[in-house]
Design an enzyme around this catalytic site. Structure first.
Site, PDB file in Angstrom:
ATOM      1  N   GLY A 250       0.853  -1.312  -0.012  1.00 47.67           N
ATOM      2  CA  GLY A 250       0.005  -0.124  -0.018  1.00 47.67           C
ATOM      3  C   GLY A 250       0.859   1.378  -0.104  1.00 47.67           C
TER       4      GLY A 250
ATOM      5  N   ASN B  95       1.577   2.939  -2.518  1.00 51.28           N
ATOM      6  CA  ASN B  95       1.025   4.048  -3.500  1.00 51.28           C
ATOM      7  C   ASN B  95      -0.187   4.611  -2.781  1.00 51.28           C
ATOM      8  OD1 ASN B  95       2.318   4.198  -6.207  1.00 51.28           O
ATOM      9  ND2 ASN B  95       2.453   2.121  -5.741  1.00 51.28           N
TER      10      ASN B  95
ATOM     11  N   ILE C  26      -6.997  -9.678 -11.696  1.00 46.78           N
ATOM     12  CA  ILE C  26      -7.481  -9.025 -12.920  1.00 46.78           C
ATOM     13  C   ILE C  26      -8.982  -8.221 -12.937  1.00 46.78           C
ATOM     14  CG2 ILE C  26      -7.927  -9.574 -15.490  1.00 46.78           C
ATOM     15  CD1 ILE C  26      -5.184 -11.345 -15.110  1.00 46.78           C
TER      16      ILE C  26
ATOM     17  N   HIS D 225       1.478   0.649 -13.058  1.00 47.34           N
ATOM     18  CA  HIS D 225       2.226  -0.731 -13.557  1.00 47.34           C
ATOM     19  C   HIS D 225       3.843  -0.366 -13.670  1.00 47.34           C
ATOM     20  CE1 HIS D 225       2.883  -4.655 -15.297  1.00 47.34           C
ATOM     21  NE2 HIS D 225       3.782  -3.964 -16.105  1.00 47.34           N
TER      22      HIS D 225
ATOM     23  N   GLU E  89     -10.154  -4.130 -20.902  1.00 44.29           N
ATOM     24  CA  GLU E  89     -10.170  -5.501 -20.914  1.00 44.29           C
ATOM     25  C   GLU E  89      -9.084  -6.261 -21.020  1.00 44.29           C
ATOM     26  OE1 GLU E  89     -12.937  -6.720 -23.704  1.00 44.29           O
ATOM     27  OE2 GLU E  89     -14.519  -4.970 -23.143  1.00 44.29           O
TER      28      GLU E  89
ATOM     29  N   ASP F 289      -3.004  -4.774 -18.658  1.00 45.89           N
ATOM     30  CA  ASP F 289      -1.974  -3.679 -18.860  1.00 45.89           C
ATOM     31  C   ASP F 289      -1.833  -3.225 -20.324  1.00 45.89           C
ATOM     32  OD1 ASP F 289      -1.135  -4.215 -16.193  1.00 45.89           O
ATOM     33  OD2 ASP F 289       0.241  -5.766 -16.574  1.00 45.89           O
TER      34      ASP F 289
ATOM     35  N   GLU G 158       6.862   5.829  -8.863  1.00 46.60           N
ATOM     36  CA  GLU G 158       5.508   5.616  -8.766  1.00 46.60           C
ATOM     37  C   GLU G 158       4.705   6.520  -8.099  1.00 46.60           C
ATOM     38  OE1 GLU G 158       4.870   0.840  -9.766  1.00 46.60           O
ATOM     39  OE2 GLU G 158       4.832   1.523  -7.948  1.00 46.60           O
TER      40      GLU G 158
HETATM   41  C1  GRF Z   1       3.665  -1.413  -7.518  1.00 51.06           C
HETATM   42  O1  GRF Z   1       4.753  -1.439  -7.659  1.00 51.06           O
HETATM   43  C2  GRF Z   1       2.706  -1.425  -8.612  1.00 51.06           C
HETATM   44  O2  GRF Z   1       3.234  -0.939  -9.690  1.00 51.06           O
HETATM   45  C3  GRF Z   1       2.272  -2.598  -8.767  1.00 51.06           C
HETATM   46  O3  GRF Z   1       2.395  -3.035  -7.451  1.00 51.06           O
HETATM   47  C4  GRF Z   1       3.102  -2.575  -6.631  1.00 51.06           C
HETATM   48  C5  GRF Z   1       2.330  -2.148  -5.608  1.00 51.06           C
HETATM   49  O4  GRF Z   1       3.114  -1.692  -4.679  1.00 51.06           O
HETATM   50  N1  GRF Z   1       0.901  -2.999  -9.701  1.00 51.06           N
HETATM   51  P1  GRF Z   1       2.222  -0.915  -3.261  1.00 51.06           P
HETATM   52  O5  GRF Z   1       1.443  -1.939  -2.587  1.00 51.06           O
HETATM   53  O6  GRF Z   1       1.696   0.196  -3.721  1.00 51.06           O
HETATM   54  O7  GRF Z   1       3.466  -0.617  -2.134  1.00 51.06           O
END
Ligand code: GRF
Length: 187
Positions: free
Chosen positions: A14, A16, A90, A107, A140, A143, A172
């Protein structure tokens, strides 16, 4: 500014989610994080929802009607935007069609390169000079939706997969918020 309500889907750490919550405290940021959906009861990321008093729902994706339950919550919290932030499931065509909201994903590669899992290993195996992250709309196909933003860095020759992960995640945390600002810039 009238902020839109957003829901963040997570499965793990988590980080992000944490940066989106932080940025959403700025009154100029276009969204509020109004709901967190998590499909892993052990996910550390849930703590960020708890700490910030954000409603959260832990769902069991093995239940046949789980999408219906999630859609009900999306409606209840008047969600306009769904952010997939490390959500390891997905999103089905059925969900996309019935939801009718914007869905975006982050991603850890420069799409269309290296879709799916084990991105950093693939990047190294392919001797890439650069890598980074992508925020894109969800469709659909895995990525594959329209790109919103990408951020990149040059790979050092000693960089291993764990270092690429650290460097990518740092980008990110900026890219996700910048993508959201870009999406709502003219609204
Ligand atoms: C990130 O690197 C994102 O790109 C991928 O999963 C990871 C999640 O990281 N889809 P976090 O849970 O936000 O730390």
């Amino acid at each position: 500014m009238v902020k839109k309500n957003a829901c963040v889907f997570i499965s793990g750490y988590g980080s992000n989610l944490r940066s989106l919550i932080r940025n959403s405290r700025n009154h100029n940021f276009p969204i509020n994080i109004s709901l967190v959906i998590c499909n892993n009861a052990d996910a550390k990321g849930i703590l960020h929802a708890k700490k910030n008093s954000i409603p959260y729902l832990i769902i069991n994706t093995k239940k046949r009607n789980f999408e219906t339950i999630v859609l009900k919550e999306i409606k209840k919290y008047r969600i306009s935007l769904i952010c997939l932030a490390g959500y390891m499931k997905i999103i089905s065509k059925n969900f996309i069609n019935n939801c009718g909201k914007k869905i975006i994903n982050i991603h850890p590669s420069l799409l269309p390169k290296f879709k799916g899992l084990n991105t950093f290993q693939k990047v190294l195996k392919n001797n890439e000079k650069k890598t980074g992250c992508t925020v894109h709309f969800v469709n659909e196909k895995l990525d594959s939706g329209k790109l919103i933003i990408q951020k990149s860095f040059f790979i050092n020759k000693n960089d291993k997969a764990n270092i690429l992960k650290i460097k990518t995640q740092k980008l990110e945390h900026k890219a996700f918020s910048e993508a959201i600002i870009k999406m709502y810039r003219y609204n």
